[in-house]
Scaffold this active site. Structure first.
Site, PDB file in Angstrom:
ATOM      1  N   GLY A 395       0.809  -1.215   0.000  1.00 36.31           N
ATOM      2  CA  GLY A 395       0.000   0.000   0.000  1.00 36.31           C
ATOM      3  C   GLY A 395       0.839   1.261   0.000  1.00 36.31           C
ATOM      4  O   GLY A 395       0.535   2.233  -0.694  1.00 36.31           O
ATOM      5  N   ASP A 396       1.920   1.241   0.778  1.00 36.97           N
ATOM      6  CA  ASP A 396       2.825   2.401   0.827  1.00 36.97           C
ATOM      7  C   ASP A 396       3.439   2.662  -0.544  1.00 36.97           C
ATOM      8  O   ASP A 396       3.544   3.814  -0.978  1.00 36.97           O
ATOM      9  CB  ASP A 396       3.946   2.163   1.841  1.00 36.97           C
ATOM     10  CG  ASP A 396       3.429   1.921   3.241  1.00 36.97           C
ATOM     11  OD1 ASP A 396       2.332   2.419   3.569  1.00 36.97           O
ATOM     12  OD2 ASP A 396       4.125   1.226   4.013  1.00 36.97           O
ATOM     13  N   PHE A 397       3.857   1.590  -1.209  1.00 37.59           N
ATOM     14  CA  PHE A 397       4.483   1.751  -2.517  1.00 37.59           C
ATOM     15  C   PHE A 397       3.474   2.271  -3.543  1.00 37.59           C
ATOM     16  O   PHE A 397       3.822   3.091  -4.397  1.00 37.59           O
ATOM     17  CB  PHE A 397       5.099   0.430  -2.982  1.00 37.59           C
ATOM     18  CG  PHE A 397       6.546   0.290  -2.611  1.00 37.59           C
ATOM     19  CD1 PHE A 397       7.516   0.076  -3.576  1.00 37.59           C
ATOM     20  CD2 PHE A 397       6.949   0.394  -1.280  1.00 37.59           C
ATOM     21  CE1 PHE A 397       8.855  -0.037  -3.236  1.00 37.59           C
ATOM     22  CE2 PHE A 397       8.284   0.277  -0.930  1.00 37.59           C
ATOM     23  CZ  PHE A 397       9.244   0.064  -1.902  1.00 37.59           C
TER      24      PHE A 397
END
Length: 440
Positions: A395-397
């Site tokens: 999700g962060d990426f």
């Protein structure tokens, strides 16, 4: 590419337009036309875009059509139609990439990667392949790793992952900065050095009470099956951030105000909600761009009022499907349809009503849902790649890849493509992000 979810009126209108077209024409809203359009658009950009470096600022010229769409630029134009393309008048839009263009806030961690034996995992009472939070028995692990094993250090934590991916995609070093709390210890120095090496400007609140937060990723050789990675996190100093002792200092607040884009993860609401509200209010007042994540389902239950207070300032809201469903339940949306949930999130009160809120909901291998306003909802298919390890940080990426394109002035379709590209990078090559970003 995106398939459009529209109202009945829009569907009837589109049907009438389709009937009037020639049988051999290509519907520019269909999935089949997307790949060829994207390829042609990329070729045009490589031929026409020009860059110049002036006084620490990188100026990029981006082509866009005068007739803009939901996506904001020419990303969705049907470039296979040469005749119509020749008739359209193109304008050049300048996007100026500057230092400190985007600032992230969060809980910075030092990511420590090391190859260890199976016995070492058992010694600290860890389960191979698990992801956990450190207890008293695991605190000494981080110091031992740095002294006993060959280690690799990276900036870590959700916010830093997002900022690191965005910086990797941006063509100018120091275009991003990160705010958070660390300790005055050796690991604090290491995380600052890792940020600098990644082109990120560290703006840390250094305090002596708590040690720098760390996330250890312990790799154990599993023979022909590859290796297993055990992850254990200790937030520590990340929870100690103080607005009064850091952000309220004139030099820090002045630097934050210089930025045009701000990103804050939902977890930061548990640490310093007053900072989140101050940044959101300033961003709305000055017409800047503020992005936030919902965090996790537990935050939607325990910090509902804080979330709603901050959402008044949010221009871009990110969530995964599970958290979006939890938010919908807590706020009585009375639906489990993600497109409808995204619409209703867009309609929540917003201070800067001149800038429609954009809501992005990811579903793993399912389509990414993107909404702007009540009637504009698009779904983007995801290219699936098998990865048995299921690395943390997907999700962060995605958010980092999305924001890396947004900062450069691209439309929403291109931003989603950037997010999906970053996820594929993590799945295929890991999170090191070495070399230049190959996304075009």
């Amino acid at each position: 590419m995106g398939g459009v979810v529209s109202s009945e009126d829009e569907s009837r209108k589109r049907d009438e337009e389709d009937e009037s077209e020639d049988e051999d024409s290509i519907d520019e809203d269909s999935d089949d036309s997307g790949d060829s359009s994207e390829d042609d658009s990329d070729e045009e950009e490589s031929e026409d875009d020009s860059e110049s470096l002036l006084d620490g600022e990188l100026v990029e010229e981006v082509d866009s059509n005068t007739d803009t769409s939901f996506f904001g630029e020419s990303d969705t134009s049907d470039s296979s139609d040469d005749d119509s393309e020749d008739e359209e008048e193109e304008v050049r839009q300048e996007v100026i990439i500057t230092e400190n263009m985007m600032v992230g806030f969060g809980l910075p961690l030092l990511e420590i990667k090391a190859k260890v034996g199976a016995g070492y995992i058992k010694r600290f009472e860890l389960t191979a392949g698990s992801r956990s939070v450190a207890g008293e028995k695991q605190i000494s692990l981080y110091k031992e790793l740095c002294g006993w094993f060959s280690t690799e250090f990276l900036p870590g934590g959700g916010a830093l992952n997002v900022i690191r991916v965005a910086q990797w995609m941006l063509p100018l070093p120091k275009a991003t900065s990160i705010v958070g709390a660390i300790g005055t210890d050796e690991n604090g120095k290491r995380v600052s050095e890792a940020c600098t090496a990644a082109g990120i400007v560290p703006m840390f609140y250094e305090q002596e009470t708590d040690i720098t937060g760390c996330v250890a990723k312990l790799s154990v050789d599993a023979g022909p099956a590859g290796s297993t990675v055990t992850q254990i996190t200790h937030l520590s100093a990340g929870n100690a951030y103080s607005k009064q002792r850091h952000l309220d200092l004139e030099q820090n607040w002045d630097r934050v105000k210089e930025a045009e884009y701000f990103f804050i993860p939902g977890l930061f609401l548990t640490v310093c909600p007053e900072t989140t509200l101050a940044v959101g209010e300033m961003s709305s007042e000055k017409g800047k761009t503020f992005a936030l994540t919902l965090g996790n389902p537990q935050l939607c239950r325990l910090y509902k009022d804080t979330q709603l207070a901050v959402l008044r300032y949010v221009d871009f809201l990110f969530s995964n499907a599970e958290t979006a469903l939890s938010f919908a339940q807590e706020n009585d949306f009375e639906t489990t349809d993600l497109a409808e949930i995204a619409r209703k999130m867009c309609l929540l009160p917003k201070v800067n009503s001149n800038k429609p809120r954009v809501v992005v909901i990811t579903q793993g291998v399912g389509p990414t849902v993107v909404a702007r306003g009540y009637d504009e909802v698009h779904e983007f298919e995801v290219d699936e790649i098998e990865n048995k390890d299921g690395p943390a940080g997907l999700g962060d990426f995605f958010i980092g890849g999305f924001l890396g394109q947004l900062v450069q002035g691209h439309g929403l379709e291109r931003c989603v493509e950037g997010g999906h590209f970053a996820v594929q990078e993590l799945l295929q090559h890991g999170n090191k992000l070495s070399g230049e970003c190959p996304f075009e």
